[in-house]
Design an enzyme around this catalytic site. Sequence first.
Site, mmCIF file in Angstrom:
data_model
loop_
_atom_site.group_PDB
_atom_site.id
_atom_site.type_symbol
_atom_site.label_atom_id
_atom_site.label_comp_id
_atom_site.label_asym_id
_atom_site.label_seq_id
_atom_site.Cartn_x
_atom_site.Cartn_y
_atom_site.Cartn_z
ATOM 1 N N ASP A 31 0.817 -1.222 0.000
ATOM 2 C CA ASP A 31 0.000 0.000 0.000
ATOM 3 C C ASP A 31 0.849 1.270 0.000
ATOM 4 O O ASP A 31 0.423 2.313 0.497
ATOM 5 C CB ASP A 31 -0.944 0.057 1.226
ATOM 6 C CG ASP A 31 -1.778 -1.198 1.358
ATOM 7 O OD1 ASP A 31 -2.382 -1.596 0.362
ATOM 8 O OD2 ASP A 31 -1.804 -1.785 2.460
ATOM 9 N N LYS A 34 2.340 2.247 -5.065
ATOM 10 C CA LYS A 34 3.033 1.815 -6.279
ATOM 11 C C LYS A 34 2.195 2.101 -7.506
ATOM 12 O O LYS A 34 2.696 2.431 -8.566
ATOM 13 C CB LYS A 34 3.306 0.300 -6.233
ATOM 14 C CG LYS A 34 4.194 -0.126 -5.116
ATOM 15 C CD LYS A 34 4.340 -1.629 -5.054
ATOM 16 C CE LYS A 34 3.106 -2.364 -4.554
ATOM 17 N NZ LYS A 34 2.783 -2.139 -3.142
ATOM 18 N N GLY A 58 -3.186 -4.774 -6.631
ATOM 19 C CA GLY A 58 -4.111 -4.041 -7.467
ATOM 20 C C GLY A 58 -4.325 -2.627 -7.030
ATOM 21 O O GLY A 58 -4.094 -2.260 -5.884
ATOM 22 N N HIS A 59 -4.766 -1.849 -7.993
ATOM 23 C CA HIS A 59 -5.014 -0.448 -7.699
ATOM 24 C C HIS A 59 -5.999 0.134 -8.690
ATOM 25 O O HIS A 59 -6.404 -0.515 -9.636
ATOM 26 C CB HIS A 59 -3.701 0.315 -7.694
ATOM 27 C CG HIS A 59 -2.860 0.038 -8.880
ATOM 28 N ND1 HIS A 59 -1.751 -0.766 -8.831
ATOM 29 C CD2 HIS A 59 -3.006 0.447 -10.141
ATOM 30 C CE1 HIS A 59 -1.265 -0.849 -10.031
ATOM 31 N NE2 HIS A 59 -1.988 -0.134 -10.848
ATOM 32 N N THR A 148 -5.714 -11.912 2.623
ATOM 33 C CA THR A 148 -6.860 -11.276 1.981
ATOM 34 C C THR A 148 -7.961 -12.305 1.679
ATOM 35 O O THR A 148 -8.989 -11.965 1.113
ATOM 36 C CB THR A 148 -6.438 -10.610 0.661
ATOM 37 O OG1 THR A 148 -5.748 -11.597 -0.113
ATOM 38 C CG2 THR A 148 -5.539 -9.413 0.894
ATOM 39 N N ARG A 162 3.207 -29.573 -5.941
ATOM 40 C CA ARG A 162 3.288 -30.150 -7.299
ATOM 41 C C ARG A 162 2.042 -30.925 -7.716
ATOM 42 O O ARG A 162 2.099 -31.824 -8.518
ATOM 43 C CB ARG A 162 4.557 -30.985 -7.458
ATOM 44 C CG ARG A 162 5.759 -30.082 -7.588
ATOM 45 C CD ARG A 162 7.044 -30.764 -7.387
ATOM 46 N NE ARG A 162 7.233 -31.137 -5.999
ATOM 47 C CZ ARG A 162 8.320 -31.713 -5.526
ATOM 48 N NH1 ARG A 162 9.306 -32.003 -6.346
ATOM 49 N NH2 ARG A 162 8.439 -32.004 -4.269
ATOM 50 N N GLN A 242 2.349 -6.171 -3.622
ATOM 51 C CA GLN A 242 2.809 -6.267 -2.221
ATOM 52 C C GLN A 242 4.176 -5.584 -2.037
ATOM 53 O O GLN A 242 4.428 -4.591 -2.704
ATOM 54 C CB GLN A 242 2.835 -7.733 -1.730
ATOM 55 C CG GLN A 242 1.482 -8.408 -1.749
ATOM 56 C CD GLN A 242 1.187 -9.070 -3.075
ATOM 57 O OE1 GLN A 242 2.026 -9.695 -3.672
ATOM 58 N NE2 GLN A 242 -0.023 -8.933 -3.550
ATOM 59 N N LYS A 349 3.475 10.120 -0.350
ATOM 60 C CA LYS A 349 2.658 10.655 0.753
ATOM 61 C C LYS A 349 3.424 11.582 1.700
ATOM 62 O O LYS A 349 3.151 11.611 2.902
ATOM 63 C CB LYS A 349 2.020 9.485 1.517
ATOM 64 C CG LYS A 349 1.051 8.694 0.628
ATOM 65 C CD LYS A 349 0.214 7.755 1.454
ATOM 66 C CE LYS A 349 -1.209 7.669 0.970
ATOM 67 N NZ LYS A 349 -2.095 6.912 1.815
ATOM 68 N N GLY A 432 6.000 11.931 -3.877
ATOM 69 C CA GLY A 432 4.546 12.089 -3.989
ATOM 70 C C GLY A 432 4.052 13.124 -2.987
ATOM 71 O O GLY A 432 4.393 13.061 -1.806
HETATM 72 P P1 GTP Z 1 -0.733 -2.552 -3.122
HETATM 73 O O1 GTP Z 1 -0.257 -3.056 -4.444
HETATM 74 O O2 GTP Z 1 -2.066 -3.132 -2.691
HETATM 75 O O3 GTP Z 1 0.305 -2.672 -2.049
HETATM 76 O O4 GTP Z 1 -1.070 -0.981 -3.243
HETATM 77 P P2 GTP Z 1 -0.258 0.159 -3.963
HETATM 78 O O5 GTP Z 1 1.138 0.214 -3.447
HETATM 79 O O6 GTP Z 1 -0.440 0.037 -5.433
HETATM 80 O O7 GTP Z 1 -0.999 1.411 -3.374
HETATM 81 P P3 GTP Z 1 -2.177 2.192 -4.050
HETATM 82 O O8 GTP Z 1 -1.863 2.518 -5.452
HETATM 83 O O9 GTP Z 1 -3.414 1.463 -3.702
HETATM 84 O O10 GTP Z 1 -2.058 3.573 -3.247
HETATM 85 C C1 GTP Z 1 -2.571 3.741 -2.003
HETATM 86 C C2 GTP Z 1 -3.294 5.086 -1.941
HETATM 87 O O11 GTP Z 1 -2.361 6.144 -1.763
HETATM 88 C C3 GTP Z 1 -4.104 5.454 -3.181
HETATM 89 O O12 GTP Z 1 -5.342 5.921 -2.757
HETATM 90 C C4 GTP Z 1 -3.299 6.565 -3.828
HETATM 91 O O13 GTP Z 1 -4.102 7.500 -4.516
HETATM 92 C C5 GTP Z 1 -2.681 7.228 -2.625
HETATM 93 N N1 GTP Z 1 -1.431 7.945 -2.901
HETATM 94 C C6 GTP Z 1 -0.413 7.560 -3.698
HETATM 95 N N2 GTP Z 1 0.573 8.475 -3.637
HETATM 96 C C7 GTP Z 1 0.167 9.462 -2.787
HETATM 97 C C8 GTP Z 1 0.761 10.665 -2.294
HETATM 98 O O14 GTP Z 1 1.894 11.025 -2.618
HETATM 99 N N3 GTP Z 1 0.017 11.411 -1.414
HETATM 100 C C9 GTP Z 1 -1.234 11.047 -1.014
HETATM 101 N N4 GTP Z 1 -1.880 11.830 -0.149
HETATM 102 N N5 GTP Z 1 -1.814 9.923 -1.460
HETATM 103 C C10 GTP Z 1 -1.126 9.126 -2.322
#
Ligand code: GTP
Length: 443
Positions: A31, A34, A58-59, A148, A162, A242, A349, A432
């Site tokens: 999370d 990515k 997924g995303h 999950t 196998r 992951q 973030k 980000g």
């Molecule tokens: P997994 O593959 O399940 O581990 O998830 P992921 O790593 O692909 O994460 P995902 O794309 O679900 O991102 C998690 C959340 O963080 C999403 O809602 C994005 O929009 C948000 N997000 C990504 N980058 C940033 C950032 O720089 N700032 C903020 N505030 N939110 C962000």
Amino acid sequence: MVTVDERKSELPSRIGSLGQVSGVLGCQWGDEGKGKLVDILAKHFDVVARCQGGANAGHTIYNSEGKKFALHLVPSGILNEDTMCVIGNGVVVHLPGLFEEINGLESNGVPCEGRILVSDRAHLLFDYHQEIDGLRETELAKSFIGTTKRGIGPCYSSKVTRNGIRVGDLRHMDTFSDKLDVLLSDAASRFKGFKYNRDVLKKEVETYKRFAERLEPFICDTVHYMNESISQKKKILVEGGQATMLDIDFGTYPFVTSSSPSAGGICTGLGIAPRVLGDVIGVVKAYTTRVGSGPFPTELLGDAGDLLRIAGQEFGTTTGRPRCCGWIDIVALKYVCQINGFSSLNLTKLDVLSDLAEIKLGVSYKHSDGTPMNSFPADLSDLEQSKVDYETMPGWQADISSVRSYSDLPKAACEYVERIEQLVGVPIHYIGVGPGRNALIYK
Ligand code: GTP
């Protein structure tokens, strides 16, 4: 049609100069965000490939008209019509889920046939794998892993035992029923709650006969395809699911996933040689989160944790489960950087920390008797009892969500970014500052 070369010329040079085969991998417990980086990079690559995991990753991505698509198995290059999407041999494939994603894409005008290639060596994940995922977690009771419940672990178990069934086996429906019988009988003998009889088998075989016909145009020897693409100088982006702290070998075992979300998984999950790997970008949050069970040394409990959780919207996307939150863990991050040899990092973030007066970084661990730990421990009891030493830095207490250039970030934010770089020894090239696609600073 715009060619990849034409599109490359419009890019910040940072993206244009990425290696021919590049990867995006998670550095913490998943999370990290990515999805956003993959989405930004995907349109500059000819092939986007998944190498491990299943529909537990997924995303959400958006097309140019802002339409939302939730992807779990289909690689995120699918929205760019000249990008090929590969589901590699290391992935476990739940066909009902895959067809649901394909139906959703096609009904929204995104063509999939001829653009998604599914490895004939990938293992099939059946509904029964999902069922026993739940039964296993119930059995483990208080020591549950927090999976999950999508059947990923049980499917990899079948692969290693196998008696698993691969995508290529759908081409031999004459022997499919016997193979499935072995698999289901095995589950029935192991789990009391698993109901199995000939009618169940017959029904499942009929379903898979239909699936086999539908999947035929997607089935491919992707090992050959990937290596041919490399010879033809096509640009390939590998999309990790992951993260390394959940790696079956390197993560906080047994609270891990069942595959290798680390750099090694790129080679084993796609059948490509280590020497072809160019840039591998690690994605790391400016703080740490974790879902499921397992130790979390820099966790913040109480109000401090709540603050990060609310500011960062740290609630599971499907379950709504609150994620545990804490400070950035430099010990774990250094360990992850060693394993993956990242060429750069994407710090995500950073905006979430904007209100804080002080920010901490967990920089070293000590044993309970006060002696320093030299490396990230394999032993979970060591990890659980570890004491973390923190460095404290001043916060910037300013909204950075509309900043687009590194030089416009507050000084304290730059100092935080640079301290992380210094401590882990890997440059941070992407920062980000918000969820939006354009809320990214190239450093
Ligand atoms: P997994 O593959 O399940 O581990 O998830 P992921 O790593 O692909 O994460 P995902 O794309 O679900 O991102 C998690 C959340 O963080 C999403 O809602 C994005 O929009 C948000 N997000 C990504 N980058 C940033 C950032 O720089 N700032 C903020 N505030 N939110 C962000």
